[in-house]
Design a protein around this motif. Structure first.
Motif, PDB file in Angstrom:
ATOM      1  N   ALA A 183       0.831  -1.204   0.000  1.00 26.75           N
ATOM      2  CA  ALA A 183       0.000   0.000   0.000  1.00 26.75           C
ATOM      3  C   ALA A 183       0.866   1.255   0.000  1.00 26.75           C
ATOM      4  O   ALA A 183       0.549   2.249  -0.669  1.00 26.75           O
ATOM      5  N   LEU A 184       1.982   1.208   0.737  1.00 29.35           N
ATOM      6  CA  LEU A 184       2.887   2.349   0.782  1.00 29.35           C
ATOM      7  C   LEU A 184       3.514   2.593  -0.588  1.00 29.35           C
ATOM      8  O   LEU A 184       3.690   3.746  -1.009  1.00 29.35           O
ATOM      9  N   THR A 233       1.921   9.935   4.495  1.00 26.71           N
ATOM     10  CA  THR A 233       0.897   9.538   5.458  1.00 26.71           C
ATOM     11  C   THR A 233       0.068   8.429   4.853  1.00 26.71           C
ATOM     12  O   THR A 233      -0.488   8.584   3.760  1.00 26.71           O
ATOM     13  N   ASP A 234      -0.001   7.273   5.537  1.00 19.74           N
ATOM     14  CA  ASP A 234      -0.723   6.143   4.979  1.00 19.74           C
ATOM     15  C   ASP A 234      -2.223   6.253   5.247  1.00 19.74           C
ATOM     16  O   ASP A 234      -2.703   7.238   5.828  1.00 19.74           O
ATOM     17  N   ALA A 235      -2.969   5.233   4.810  1.00 16.64           N
ATOM     18  CA  ALA A 235      -4.433   5.296   4.890  1.00 16.64           C
ATOM     19  C   ALA A 235      -4.938   5.372   6.320  1.00 16.64           C
ATOM     20  O   ALA A 235      -6.050   5.873   6.567  1.00 16.64           O
ATOM     21  N   THR A 264       2.245   8.498   9.840  1.00 25.92           N
ATOM     22  CA  THR A 264       3.306   9.100   9.049  1.00 25.92           C
ATOM     23  C   THR A 264       4.504   8.162   9.006  1.00 25.92           C
ATOM     24  O   THR A 264       4.953   7.668  10.039  1.00 25.92           O
ATOM     25  N   LEU A 265       5.000   7.907   7.805  1.00 24.12           N
ATOM     26  CA  LEU A 265       6.120   7.012   7.603  1.00 24.12           C
ATOM     27  C   LEU A 265       7.211   7.727   6.808  1.00 24.12           C
ATOM     28  O   LEU A 265       6.923   8.622   6.009  1.00 24.12           O
ATOM     29  N   ARG A 266       8.418   7.306   7.018  1.00 26.62           N
ATOM     30  CA  ARG A 266       9.558   7.862   6.275  1.00 26.62           C
ATOM     31  C   ARG A 266      10.245   6.718   5.528  1.00 26.62           C
ATOM     32  O   ARG A 266      10.518   5.667   6.119  1.00 26.62           O
TER      33      ARG A 266
END
Length: 243
Positions: free
Chosen positions: A9-10, A156-158, A162-164
């Motif tokens: 998904a990312l 920002t995922d669903a 917040t991911l890097r």
């Protein structure tokens, strides 16, 4: 928790298929739209073929990829054929007008044996005169020198998390580069590290493999606008025809 499904998904968030924004996506969209039947090797989450179907493609569309989580996302579109496997497995298909390997997927073929087996299978999957379209990063551009943690991307995922995501080149051995993709939380907590080996073939080496396995070069570009390969090209974009 960061699962394979989360990673798939990312990927879609970081790499949306958008021919209006990305010339490479537009290049493949035009080829797919003009072909009665298409097999996408290394289809990932299936964005290219899904967009083609949404745009009205009525012919046979099929995608193959070894990543089960990516295929699970692709299979949300049931009017396209999806299969788990690698490029070397596509010989079981037959008589496609076009085979594609987009998003530098060809570079995941690292050894000579992998390249030869994959090209032979792709040739088998094409009808006589069918075309194989793909691109590789030109080694002269040394793209691996740009893969550095300082070039991190935040998304920002669903779920609102917040991911890097950052990339770092770990080794360069001959024409094979090992790169690590690290996904973290903003505080640096590591959620996932995925390493990939990529091969950077130059034009003579690439063409030798194609000729050996029964292809002839129909078109060759150094950029997505259709310019020739030059001393400053970053891409080697190839359309080869089955002889």
């Amino acid at each position: 928790m960061f699962t394979d499904a989360d990673a798939a998904a990312l990927y879609d968030l970081l790499n949306p298929w958008d021919p209006e924004q990305w010339p490479g996506d537009g290049f493949y969209d035009r080829l797919v739209a003009a072909a009665p039947s298409v097999l996408d090797v290394g289809c990932g989450t299936g964005s290219m073929l899904c967009r083609a179907r949404e745009a009205g493609h009525r012919g046979r569309l099929a995608g193959i990829d070894p990543n089960r989580a990516a295929l699970a996302r692709a299979r949300r579109r049931p009017d396209i054929e999806w299969a788990e496997g690698t490029a070397a497995d596509v010989g079981r298909y037959a008589e496609f007008d076009l085979v594609t390997m987009a998003s530098h997927a060809f570079q995941c073929l690292v050894t000579d044996d992998e390249v030869r087996a994959s090209l032979a299978a792709i040739r088998t999957a094409l009808r006589p005169g069918g075309r194989f379209a793909f691109e590789t990063r030109h080694p002269q551009a040394r793209a691996w020198e740009e893969w550095h943690p300082s070039q991190a991307s935040d998304v920002t995922d669903a779920s609102g998390r917040t991911l890097r995501v950052q990339h770092a080149t770990e080794s360069v051995v001959g024409d094979v580069v090992t790169v690590a993709e690290t996904t973290t939380e903003p505080d640096g907590t590591v959620l996932r590290v995925e390493r990939t080996r990529l091969r950077f073939l130059d034009v003579p080496a690439l063409d030798a493999f194609l000729t050996e396995t029964g292809f002839e070069i129909e078109a060759r570009y150094g950029d997505w606008e259709g310019g020739p390969v030059t001393g400053t090209s970053r891409e080697i974009i190839t359309v080869a025809r089955r002889t």
